[in-house]
Write an enzyme that holds these catalytic residues in place. Structure first.
Site, mmCIF file in Angstrom:
data_model
loop_
_atom_site.group_PDB
_atom_site.id
_atom_site.type_symbol
_atom_site.label_atom_id
_atom_site.label_comp_id
_atom_site.label_asym_id
_atom_site.label_seq_id
_atom_site.Cartn_x
_atom_site.Cartn_y
_atom_site.Cartn_z
ATOM 1 N N HIS A 10 -75.799 6.719 9.315
ATOM 2 C CA HIS A 10 -75.645 7.394 8.054
ATOM 3 C C HIS A 10 -76.956 6.830 7.144
ATOM 4 O O HIS A 10 -76.744 5.940 6.517
ATOM 5 C CB HIS A 10 -74.411 6.945 7.219
ATOM 6 C CG HIS A 10 -74.250 7.859 5.872
ATOM 7 N ND1 HIS A 10 -73.175 9.003 5.783
ATOM 8 C CD2 HIS A 10 -74.829 7.751 4.860
ATOM 9 C CE1 HIS A 10 -73.308 9.444 4.447
ATOM 10 N NE2 HIS A 10 -74.322 8.691 3.984
ATOM 11 N N HIS A 12 -80.489 8.725 4.846
ATOM 12 C CA HIS A 12 -81.009 10.028 4.574
ATOM 13 C C HIS A 12 -82.484 9.742 4.533
ATOM 14 O O HIS A 12 -83.002 8.704 4.078
ATOM 15 C CB HIS A 12 -80.684 10.198 3.064
ATOM 16 C CG HIS A 12 -79.308 10.513 2.548
ATOM 17 N ND1 HIS A 12 -78.653 11.833 2.454
ATOM 18 C CD2 HIS A 12 -78.256 9.931 2.689
ATOM 19 C CE1 HIS A 12 -77.466 11.823 2.354
ATOM 20 N NE2 HIS A 12 -76.944 10.576 2.332
ATOM 21 N N GLU A 193 -66.235 9.326 -1.269
ATOM 22 C CA GLU A 193 -66.856 8.538 -1.905
ATOM 23 C C GLU A 193 -66.546 8.667 -3.593
ATOM 24 O O GLU A 193 -65.926 7.830 -4.128
ATOM 25 C CB GLU A 193 -68.207 8.756 -1.783
ATOM 26 C CG GLU A 193 -69.199 7.884 -2.446
ATOM 27 C CD GLU A 193 -70.741 7.970 -2.268
ATOM 28 O OE1 GLU A 193 -71.627 7.308 -2.508
ATOM 29 O OE2 GLU A 193 -71.142 9.033 -1.852
ATOM 30 N N ASP A 271 -77.400 4.081 4.085
ATOM 31 C CA ASP A 271 -77.614 5.266 3.159
ATOM 32 C C ASP A 271 -78.743 5.575 2.640
ATOM 33 O O ASP A 271 -79.459 6.217 3.343
ATOM 34 C CB ASP A 271 -76.422 5.080 2.059
ATOM 35 C CG ASP A 271 -75.950 6.356 1.400
ATOM 36 O OD1 ASP A 271 -76.255 7.419 1.776
ATOM 37 O OD2 ASP A 271 -75.229 6.376 0.409
ATOM 38 N N ASP A 272 -79.080 5.022 1.553
ATOM 39 C CA ASP A 272 -80.313 5.002 1.109
ATOM 40 C C ASP A 272 -80.977 3.660 0.836
ATOM 41 O O ASP A 272 -81.144 3.152 -0.312
ATOM 42 C CB ASP A 272 -80.323 5.883 -0.091
ATOM 43 C CG ASP A 272 -79.750 7.263 -0.143
ATOM 44 O OD1 ASP A 272 -80.281 8.044 0.464
ATOM 45 O OD2 ASP A 272 -78.667 7.268 -0.309
#
Length: 328
Positions: A10, A12, A193, A271-272
């Site tokens: 996961h 981005h 989330e 994630d980021d």
């Protein structure tokens, strides 16, 4: 923990861009995006919704396939430095050519070239999950899904949805997910989330996904936790992201351990990462501190992730072989 082989499901692509990379790109192009940076040079945002605006402002510097080639190399170099051997990244035709299929192919070609170079030089494998952006609406999601369907294959292996979970309903995007499924793509979506347990139920019922991005708020519904465990639905958990955005106050309060103990298949991702001041090494170190997990625990997480990965059987076997190798 840094050298331990890791699988990440996961991330981005744009959200993993190092701030210095985006700042340099903006300077090259004479763009003023100073508002997205904090005094320490990192990204600055107040909450999740402001984060989305900052994310899109930073992404505005990425305007050509060559930009994405450079971005992909920078992101994979950073991931490989933290032991990641296989990673899946969310990529969106919304940002790569405005959902125009011919433009998307050009961007994709540049990204794939960079991925091949990184695999040859660093040993890290990249696969792409095309994502529609929820707050851009269902009609644009259809165009994104058509781009995904037309380019599905060994590299584009999945389809998903990110963006503002409070915009519309999961079911509004059923056409896009059906289109992707018919093209042979594996499915995931962000849920649980900012949306509560019902958003996870909606994702499973209305979009028929096999993985859930985040999904941590399932812990608020015992029956749902049991359902996830029984169905072997995999959660792409990003603890550092959840804590940075204020979903949980600290690592000890994060539900990843309780979900794991209840039999839910959980994985670990960033994630980021530069937005949330994290890396895969930091995630592992903080989780080890919070829950006493050791290298064997993390190896088990990575084996779960490898089996849940949206890749072909041969690639999965290569990844599992690396995970099962030990130093003794």
């Amino acid at each position: 923990m840094k050298s331990l082989p890791k699988v990440e499901l996961h991330t981005h692509l744009e959200g993993a861009a190092p701030p210095a990379f985006i700042r340099g790109l903006a300077q090259e192009k004479g763009m003023d995006i100073s508002g997205v940076f904090a005094p320490d040079g990192g990204y600055a945002f107040k909450d999740f919704w402001h984060f989305l605006k900052v994310y899109e402002a930073a992404t505005s510097t990425l305007t050509t396939p060559e930009d994405y080639h450079r971005l992909t190399l920078a992101v994979l170099e950073e991931s490989a430095a933290h032991g990641v051997i296989y990673t899946e990244s969310f990529m969106s035709p919304d940002f790569c050519g405005g959902r125009d299929l011919s433009a998307w192919r050009e961007y994709l070609h540049a990204i794939q070239e960079a991925a091949a170079q990184a695999e040859a030089q660093m040993g890290i494998i990249l696969r792409a999950v095309v994502t529609c952006v929820r707050h851009f609406g269902p009609e644009k999601a259809r165009e994104t899904a058509l781009c995904a369907a037309e380019t599905a294959g060994d590299f584009i292996t999945g389809f998903g949805m990110g963006g503002d979970e409070q915009s519309g309903k999961q079911g509004d995007f059923a056409w896009a997910f059906d289109c992707a499924r018919e093209a042979g793509l594996r499915l995931t979506t962000h849920a649980g989330e900012w949306g509560g347990p019902q958003s996870i139920r909606d994702a499973l019922d209305d979009l028929r996904v096999e993985r859930i991005g985040h999904g941590v708020r399932a812990i608020e519904d015992d029956a749902l936790v049991d359902h996830l465990a029984e169905r072997e639905i995999v959660l792409e958990v990003c603890p550092g992201s959840n804590i940075a955005l204020g979903l949980y106050p600290d690592w000890q309060d994060h539900p990843i351990e309780r979900l794991r103990e209840r039999g839910v298949k959980v994985t670990i991702s960033t994630d980021d990462p530069p937005f949330f001041h994290t890396t895969m090494t930091r995630e592992y170190d903080r989780l080890a501190d919070a829950f006493g997990w050791n290298e064997d625990s993390f190896r088990d997480f990575n084996i779960v992730a490898a089996h849940a990965a949206f890749c072909d059987t041969e690639t999965r076997a290569r990844v599992l072989k690396k995970l099962e190798q030990t130093d003794d």
